[in-house]
Design an enzyme around this catalytic site. Structure first.
Site, PDB file in Angstrom:
ATOM      1  CB  ALA A  10      22.938 -39.966  20.562  1.00  0.00           C
ATOM      2  CB  ILE A  13      14.234 -36.662  14.484  1.00  0.00           C
ATOM      3  CG1 ILE A  13      14.131 -35.375  13.644  1.00  0.00           C
ATOM      4  CG2 ILE A  13      12.904 -37.419  14.466  1.00  0.00           C
ATOM      5  CD1 ILE A  13      14.000 -35.617  12.134  1.00  0.00           C
ATOM      6  CG  ASP A  32      23.138 -42.442  18.111  1.00  0.00           C
ATOM      7  OD1 ASP A  32      24.208 -42.300  17.493  1.00  0.00           O
ATOM      8  OD2 ASP A  32      22.145 -41.713  17.914  1.00  0.00           O
ATOM      9  CG  LEU A  42      22.525 -48.948  13.239  1.00  0.00           C
ATOM     10  CD1 LEU A  42      21.306 -48.040  13.353  1.00  0.00           C
ATOM     11  CD2 LEU A  42      22.105 -50.415  13.329  1.00  0.00           C
ATOM     12  N   GLY A  71      20.295 -41.683  10.853  1.00  0.00           N
ATOM     13  CA  GLY A  71      20.597 -41.386   9.457  1.00  0.00           C
ATOM     14  C   GLY A  71      21.748 -40.412   9.340  1.00  0.00           C
ATOM     15  CE1 TYR A 153      19.488 -37.734   4.467  1.00  0.00           C
ATOM     16  CE2 TYR A 153      18.082 -36.371   3.086  1.00  0.00           C
ATOM     17  CZ  TYR A 153      18.354 -36.948   4.314  1.00  0.00           C
ATOM     18  OH  TYR A 153      17.496 -36.755   5.371  1.00  0.00           O
ATOM     19  CE  LYS A 157      16.733 -40.156   4.947  1.00  0.00           C
ATOM     20  NZ  LYS A 157      16.602 -40.873   6.231  1.00  0.00           N
TER      21      LYS A 157
HETATM   22  P1  NAD Z   1      21.028 -35.972  13.766  1.00  0.00           P
HETATM   23  O1  NAD Z   1      22.343 -35.921  13.094  1.00  0.00           O
HETATM   24  O2  NAD Z   1      20.719 -34.973  14.822  1.00  0.00           O
HETATM   25  O3  NAD Z   1      20.782 -37.425  14.387  1.00  0.00           O
HETATM   26  C1  NAD Z   1      21.104 -38.595  13.683  1.00  0.00           C
HETATM   27  C2  NAD Z   1      21.547 -39.657  14.681  1.00  0.00           C
HETATM   28  O4  NAD Z   1      21.866 -40.847  13.939  1.00  0.00           O
HETATM   29  C3  NAD Z   1      22.812 -39.243  15.450  1.00  0.00           C
HETATM   30  O5  NAD Z   1      22.639 -39.383  16.840  1.00  0.00           O
HETATM   31  C4  NAD Z   1      23.858 -40.190  14.905  1.00  0.00           C
HETATM   32  O6  NAD Z   1      24.867 -40.519  15.847  1.00  0.00           O
HETATM   33  C5  NAD Z   1      23.019 -41.400  14.507  1.00  0.00           C
HETATM   34  N1  NAD Z   1      23.791 -42.212  13.568  1.00  0.00           N
HETATM   35  C6  NAD Z   1      24.459 -41.775  12.474  1.00  0.00           C
HETATM   36  N2  NAD Z   1      25.180 -42.762  11.942  1.00  0.00           N
HETATM   37  C7  NAD Z   1      24.962 -43.856  12.705  1.00  0.00           C
HETATM   38  C8  NAD Z   1      25.455 -45.187  12.676  1.00  0.00           C
HETATM   39  N3  NAD Z   1      26.349 -45.571  11.746  1.00  0.00           N
HETATM   40  N4  NAD Z   1      25.010 -46.066  13.609  1.00  0.00           N
HETATM   41  C9  NAD Z   1      24.151 -45.665  14.567  1.00  0.00           C
HETATM   42  N5  NAD Z   1      23.670 -44.410  14.660  1.00  0.00           N
HETATM   43  C10 NAD Z   1      24.068 -43.517  13.748  1.00  0.00           C
HETATM   44  O7  NAD Z   1      19.983 -35.889  12.579  1.00  0.00           O
HETATM   45  P2  NAD Z   1      18.374 -35.780  12.564  1.00  0.00           P
HETATM   46  O8  NAD Z   1      18.051 -34.548  11.814  1.00  0.00           O
HETATM   47  O9  NAD Z   1      17.790 -36.004  13.904  1.00  0.00           O
HETATM   48  O10 NAD Z   1      18.042 -37.010  11.597  1.00  0.00           O
HETATM   49  C11 NAD Z   1      17.277 -38.127  12.009  1.00  0.00           C
HETATM   50  C12 NAD Z   1      16.632 -38.741  10.783  1.00  0.00           C
HETATM   51  O11 NAD Z   1      15.758 -37.807  10.196  1.00  0.00           O
HETATM   52  C13 NAD Z   1      17.627 -39.135   9.694  1.00  0.00           C
HETATM   53  O12 NAD Z   1      17.227 -40.362   9.125  1.00  0.00           O
HETATM   54  C14 NAD Z   1      17.483 -38.018   8.690  1.00  0.00           C
HETATM   55  O13 NAD Z   1      17.842 -38.424   7.394  1.00  0.00           O
HETATM   56  C15 NAD Z   1      16.023 -37.716   8.813  1.00  0.00           C
HETATM   57  N6  NAD Z   1      15.619 -36.408   8.321  1.00  0.00           N
HETATM   58  C16 NAD Z   1      16.114 -35.269   8.889  1.00  0.00           C
HETATM   59  C17 NAD Z   1      15.694 -34.047   8.384  1.00  0.00           C
HETATM   60  C18 NAD Z   1      16.195 -32.738   8.943  1.00  0.00           C
HETATM   61  O14 NAD Z   1      15.910 -31.698   8.340  1.00  0.00           O
HETATM   62  N7  NAD Z   1      16.919 -32.732  10.066  1.00  0.00           N
HETATM   63  C19 NAD Z   1      14.788 -33.986   7.336  1.00  0.00           C
HETATM   64  C20 NAD Z   1      14.288 -35.164   6.794  1.00  0.00           C
HETATM   65  C21 NAD Z   1      14.721 -36.372   7.300  1.00  0.00           C
END
Ligand code: NAD
Length: 258
Positions: A10, A13, A32, A42, A71, A153, A157
């Site tokens: 949703a 990434i 999601d 989740l 995440g 966090y 990871k």
């Molecule tokens: P985001 O918040 O835009 O998207 C995360 C998505 O995960 C959301 O749509 C959210 O609804 C979903 N989610 C959260 N809890 C949930 C649950 N209990 N059940 C189902 N879905 C759930 O964040 P993002 O930046 O796109 O992050 C995506 C991944 O990338 C994550 O694992 C994050 O840790 C990792 N990450 C992000 C960054 C960054 O800088 N944005 C850097 C390194 C790693």
């Protein structure tokens, strides 16, 4: 065409990955807690248990790839539930659906944050699969006035990276013809980081901690392209790797220690 399951579809990434794969004519089943084909939480045992059935209800054919992207970054216990136990439940719960694919693939999203300070006790409890104790330890860390939960966090990871290293060469993954890998992004412009990079001053401060000498903060499509390749038919031999897509943060922080 290939069918992929993308969690976290949703936003950020996950959403960029879904859109990229769909733009290539592939089919994506988005998962999601909102705005997705399969709505599951989740962070709960119930949500994890319902995932495979939810995917089957949308499409009862074989799945070619599982991309565990969902995440949380909160310095609080739910981050343990979603990032570690939710991610592993996604990969293990959906692995049987990969069995019918001629080119099955799996990937999870870690973070360069795994290179930051972590809590050894929490990482150990995660490796042991003890969710109740891990949640309790995260609760303690969140209350710690010195660190205010900052290590929660990063610990989730690091534990995911270790899980990939332990699992990738086993019967269930490599032995079943499934490349299992992780990607470790640097700072990506998504809702997760919006508050951290909202002003030039905030961006500057963050890049002081997480240097990104190659092209700086990235858009989510950058990570999506790597996830798409790792789960494509082209990836036949990349196995058990933590692939940093971080503009050089890992290189700056770890130097020549490989
Ligand atoms: P985001 O918040 O835009 O998207 C995360 C998505 O995960 C959301 O749509 C959210 O609804 C979903 N989610 C959260 N809890 C949930 C649950 N209990 N059940 C189902 N879905 C759930 O964040 P993002 O930046 O796109 O992050 C995506 C991944 O990338 C994550 O694992 C994050 O840790 C990792 N990450 C992000 C960054 C960054 O800088 N944005 C850097 C390194 C790693």
């Amino acid at each position: 065409s290939r069918v992929s399951v993308v969690t976290g579809a949703a936003s950020g990434i996950g959403r960029a990955t879904k859109e990229l794969l769909e733009s290539r004519g592939e089919r994506v089943i988005g998962v999601d807690i909102h705005d997705a084909d399969v709505i599951v939480d989740l962070s709960t045992a119930e949500g994890r248990a319902g995932l495979a059935d939810g995917v089957r209800r949308v499409d009862d054919g074989p799945v070619d790839a599982v991309l565990a992207i969902a995440g949380l970054a909160a310095a609080a216990p739910p981050t343990v539930a979603v990032n570690y136990f939710g991610t592993i439940a996604t990969l293990e719960g959906l692995r049987p659906l990969l069995a019918g694919s001629p080119a099955p693939r799996a990937v999870l999203v870690s973070s360069m944050a795994a290179l930051m300070p972590t809590d050894g006790e929490l990482v150990g409890l995660l490796a042991a699969g003890d969710e109740l104790a891990a949640l309790a330890r995260a609760g303690e860390l969140a209350q710690d006035p010195a660190t205010t939960g900052a290590q929660i966090y990063s610990s989730t990871k690091l534990a995911l990276d270790k899980w990939v290293r332990r699992q990738a060469a086993t019967e269930q993954w490599a032995g079943a013809g499934i490349p299992l890998n992780a990607v470790a992004p640097g700072i990506i412009a998504t809702p997760m980081t919006a508050d951290l990079i909202g002003t030039p001053e905030a961006r500057h401060a963050l890049l002081g901690l997480v240097p990104m000498p190659l092209n700086g903060i990235a858009e989510p499509i950058v990570v999506a392209r790597l996830l798409a390749w790792l789960t494509s038919e082209e990836n036949t031999h990349l196995c058990g790797q933590i692939v940093y897509v971080d503009g050089g943060s890992d290189v700056v922080l770890r130097g020549d220690s490989v």
